[in-house]
Design a protein around this motif. Structure first.
Motif, PDB file in Angstrom:
ATOM      1  N   ALA A  86       3.418  40.496 -35.881  1.00 13.48           N
ATOM      2  CA  ALA A  86       4.842  40.311 -35.592  1.00 13.48           C
ATOM      3  C   ALA A  86       5.152  40.773 -34.157  1.00 13.48           C
ATOM      4  CB  ALA A  86       5.671  41.099 -36.606  1.00 13.48           C
ATOM      5  N   LEU A  87       4.596  41.902 -33.763  1.00  9.40           N
ATOM      6  CA  LEU A  87       4.850  42.414 -32.401  1.00  9.40           C
ATOM      7  C   LEU A  87       4.296  41.459 -31.347  1.00  9.40           C
ATOM      8  CD1 LEU A  87       4.137  46.235 -32.889  1.00  9.40           C
ATOM      9  CD2 LEU A  87       6.352  45.164 -32.461  1.00  9.40           C
ATOM     10  N   GLN A  89       3.764  38.284 -31.597  1.00  8.11           N
ATOM     11  CA  GLN A  89       4.588  37.066 -31.547  1.00  8.11           C
ATOM     12  C   GLN A  89       5.848  37.276 -30.732  1.00  8.11           C
ATOM     13  OE1 GLN A  89       5.476  35.247 -35.283  1.00  8.11           O
ATOM     14  NE2 GLN A  89       3.397  34.490 -35.567  1.00  8.11           N
ATOM     15  N   ARG A  90       6.324  38.528 -30.714  1.00  7.13           N
ATOM     16  CA  ARG A  90       7.530  38.825 -29.938  1.00  7.13           C
ATOM     17  C   ARG A  90       7.178  39.275 -28.515  1.00  7.13           C
ATOM     18  NH1 ARG A  90       8.447  39.009 -34.961  1.00  7.13           N
ATOM     19  NH2 ARG A  90      10.508  38.851 -35.926  1.00  7.13           N
TER      20      ARG A  90
END
Ligand code: SF4
Length: 301
Positions: A86-87, A89-90
């Motif tokens: 998730a990190l 991807q951001r």
């Protein structure tokens, strides 16, 4: 390599705020602080159940100064895997660190640990090994040493300890190392090298625990240092194909330079029941462990 000047500068930085629930002489606070020094406090941490989830206090307060997820016992590597994806991807590239005890790693969390290592997820996993389930009453774990007293091994543990770092090495991940809170510069260097590598990294940190080892709470660092100086705890590093003995342990390749094992054992009440033949058998185990690690250093050179 981290310098003494840098260590002194970090000495004044409050990475862990005062007023924690840790016992006096707690090794986990020492190790976690060294980890924070290595990363300048810039990390996202995942912690399963254990002393380290109790130490910072009860929500909404926390003594830790970095983002921390407290998760169920077996799930920390899986949570860290999801978090890192998730990190990334951001566009966030910082380190995701699992900080787990020996029970959460060697036993209860082992399946998810093995899965995350198998997928080579970009996580730094630190196993803070105080060699028993201290937070729930000093029960034996997979890494409790042979013959150590615990509440579930009152006459001394009869099983051998699991070699978790070597098991992780066989997962063919890029980085595996052992470390000790008594050698902060070695540990800090290893953390920094580990986070510079993409993929799954595993550091096995030795953290002697005063109540669990039945020793005076001023002996934490002394015990950690004696473990290395007697050869009972070997500091080594596997970095992308090459395995080396770490500088603090190099003198002890030579058995004659090791301090007598009794010096390490006699400060720990958990070994007070040992007979001379048990100590001898323990010394033989240490010699065999050195043989194994030195052979691995030959293979991975
Ligand atoms: S039981 Fe040991 S590891 Fe747990 S908080 Fe106390 S000193 Fe630290």
């Amino acid at each position: 390599m981290v310098t003494m000047t840098e260590l002194h500068r970090y000495g004044r930085t409050k990475f862990i705020m005062p007023g924690t629930a840790a016992c006096p002489g707690c090794p986990l606070q020492v190790g976690m602080r060294q980890l924070a020094m290595a990363l300048d406090g810039k990390m996202v941490m995942v912690i399963p159940a254990g002393c380290s989830s109790v130490i910072p206090g009860t929500a909404p307060n926390t003594a830790y100064t970095w983002p921390t997820l407290h998760v169920p016992f077996a799930s920390s590597p899986a949570v860290a895997s999801g978090l890192v994806r998730a990190l990334r991807q951001r566009g966030v590239d910082g380190p995701v660190v699992v900080w787990a005890g020996d029970g959460g790693t060697a036993d209860i969390g082992f399946a998810t640990l093995s899965g995350a290592a198998y997928r080579n997820d970009d996580v730094l996993y630190i196993m803070a090994d105080n060699e028993a389930y201290m937070n729930t009453g000093i029960q034996a774990s997979g890494t409790t040493p042979w013959m150590a007293w615990t509440t579930t091994s009152p006459s001394g543990k009869t099983e051998e300890r699991k070699e978790v770092d070597l098991i992780m090495l066989m997962h063919k991940i890029p980085y595996v190392a052992t470390a000790s809170i008594a050698f902060p510069m070695d540990f800090i260097d290893k953390v920094r090298r580990a986070v510079s590598i993409r993929g799954f990294k595993f550091i096995h940190l030795h953290t002697p625990c005063p109540p669990g080892w039945k020793m005076d709470d001023s002996y934490t660092i002394r015990a950690a240092r004696l473990a290395v100086e007697t050869g009972a705890w070997i500091l080594w590093e596997y970095n992308q194909g090459r395995l080396t003995i770490s500088p603090p342990s190099i003198p002890y390749k030579d058995k004659s330079r090791r301090r007598p094992l009794e010096e390490y054992l006699k400060i720990q009440g958990r070994f007070a029941h040992l007979k001379p033949e048990d100590v001898k058998a323990m010394e033989e185990r240490i010699d065999k462990q050195w043989d194994l690690i030195l052979k691995l250093a030959e293979i991975f050179k």
